[in-house]
Design an enzyme around this catalytic site. Sequence first.
Site, PDB file in Angstrom:
ATOM      1  N   MET A  85      -8.283 -31.579 -23.495  1.00 20.62           N
ATOM      2  CA  MET A  85      -8.703 -31.040 -24.779  1.00 20.62           C
ATOM      3  C   MET A  85      -7.776 -31.530 -25.887  1.00 20.62           C
ATOM      4  O   MET A  85      -7.006 -30.770 -26.470  1.00 20.62           O
ATOM      5  CB  MET A  85      -8.761 -29.525 -24.695  1.00 20.62           C
ATOM      6  CG  MET A  85      -9.833 -29.071 -23.722  1.00 20.62           C
ATOM      7  SD  MET A  85     -10.106 -27.319 -23.788  1.00 20.62           S
ATOM      8  CE  MET A  85     -10.158 -26.949 -22.056  1.00 20.62           C
ATOM      9  N   LEU A  86      -7.855 -32.855 -26.136  1.00 16.93           N
ATOM     10  CA  LEU A  86      -7.036 -33.509 -27.144  1.00 16.93           C
ATOM     11  C   LEU A  86      -7.936 -34.402 -27.986  1.00 16.93           C
ATOM     12  O   LEU A  86      -8.822 -35.076 -27.453  1.00 16.93           O
ATOM     13  CB  LEU A  86      -5.954 -34.368 -26.476  1.00 16.93           C
ATOM     14  CG  LEU A  86      -4.998 -33.646 -25.527  1.00 16.93           C
ATOM     15  CD1 LEU A  86      -4.212 -34.648 -24.696  1.00 16.93           C
ATOM     16  CD2 LEU A  86      -4.066 -32.749 -26.323  1.00 16.93           C
ATOM     17  N   ALA A  87      -7.692 -34.455 -29.287  1.00 18.88           N
ATOM     18  CA  ALA A  87      -8.524 -35.263 -30.185  1.00 18.88           C
ATOM     19  C   ALA A  87      -8.525 -36.730 -29.783  1.00 18.88           C
ATOM     20  O   ALA A  87      -9.572 -37.384 -29.761  1.00 18.88           O
ATOM     21  CB  ALA A  87      -8.046 -35.104 -31.627  1.00 18.88           C
ATOM     22  N   HIS A  88      -7.352 -37.274 -29.446  1.00 16.55           N
ATOM     23  CA  HIS A  88      -7.294 -38.692 -29.092  1.00 16.55           C
ATOM     24  C   HIS A  88      -7.954 -38.963 -27.740  1.00 16.55           C
ATOM     25  O   HIS A  88      -8.492 -40.049 -27.520  1.00 16.55           O
ATOM     26  CB  HIS A  88      -5.860 -39.235 -29.148  1.00 16.55           C
ATOM     27  CG  HIS A  88      -4.852 -38.450 -28.369  1.00 16.55           C
ATOM     28  ND1 HIS A  88      -4.314 -37.274 -28.832  1.00 16.55           N
ATOM     29  CD2 HIS A  88      -4.290 -38.682 -27.170  1.00 16.55           C
ATOM     30  CE1 HIS A  88      -3.448 -36.812 -27.942  1.00 16.55           C
ATOM     31  NE2 HIS A  88      -3.422 -37.647 -26.920  1.00 16.55           N
ATOM     32  N   HIS A 110      18.742 -51.090 -30.619  1.00 18.13           N
ATOM     33  CA  HIS A 110      19.926 -50.229 -30.703  1.00 18.13           C
ATOM     34  C   HIS A 110      20.324 -50.107 -32.160  1.00 18.13           C
ATOM     35  O   HIS A 110      20.333 -51.102 -32.878  1.00 18.13           O
ATOM     36  CB  HIS A 110      21.078 -50.832 -29.896  1.00 18.13           C
ATOM     37  CG  HIS A 110      22.348 -50.056 -30.037  1.00 18.13           C
ATOM     38  ND1 HIS A 110      22.548 -48.860 -29.371  1.00 18.13           N
ATOM     39  CD2 HIS A 110      23.447 -50.279 -30.780  1.00 18.13           C
ATOM     40  CE1 HIS A 110      23.760 -48.402 -29.701  1.00 18.13           C
ATOM     41  NE2 HIS A 110      24.312 -49.242 -30.552  1.00 18.13           N
ATOM     42  N   ASP A 155     -12.908 -31.448 -25.766  1.00 20.49           N
ATOM     43  CA  ASP A 155     -13.234 -30.050 -25.497  1.00 20.49           C
ATOM     44  C   ASP A 155     -14.549 -29.907 -24.742  1.00 20.49           C
ATOM     45  O   ASP A 155     -14.728 -28.984 -23.967  1.00 20.49           O
ATOM     46  CB  ASP A 155     -13.327 -29.259 -26.804  1.00 20.49           C
ATOM     47  CG  ASP A 155     -11.989 -29.147 -27.514  1.00 20.49           C
ATOM     48  OD1 ASP A 155     -10.966 -29.514 -26.917  1.00 20.49           O
ATOM     49  OD2 ASP A 155     -11.973 -28.696 -28.672  1.00 20.49           O
TER      50      ASP A 155
END
Length: 158
Positions: A8-11, A138, A2
């Site tokens: 704007m991402l925590a990771h 699979h 931020d």
Amino acid sequence: GDANGKMMLAHAASAQGISAVENIVGRSHEVDHDAIPAACFTHPEIAMVGPTEEQCIERAEKEGWTLGKSQGSFRANSKALAEGEGAGIAKVLYNKDSGKVVAVHIIGIHAADLIQECANAVAAGTTVKELSMMVHTHPTLCEVLDEAFKGAVGMSAH
């Protein structure tokens, strides 16, 4: 994330913090924001890594390479159908000249989990040919990505 407004991402913020510390202690590091995945926890989930398709088109034109696009469908995936979640796609955008994955956009069940393989591919510069030859378990949802990777190199089964 931020504070600098890039993602704007925590990771993303965590990766930027680690990168800042690496640079402070004299180990040069730069965060590749194109390789940071993002997800929206909606129904169905949405996940992406890399630029938008429009941004990929602009980048390809500006840098002089050809953009390729391949898709895998959740409706052709037995696990998605067993879960009652056959709606959705995985779209792989790649540099046709180098084969490198540029971006992936997924809409469907567990998209937020599936995007990590793609983020790793973008970060490592992995090609669609290399990904198409990797074995995917699979029956699992990751076969939707396998279908898109194989489609990019003319090996599509569905």
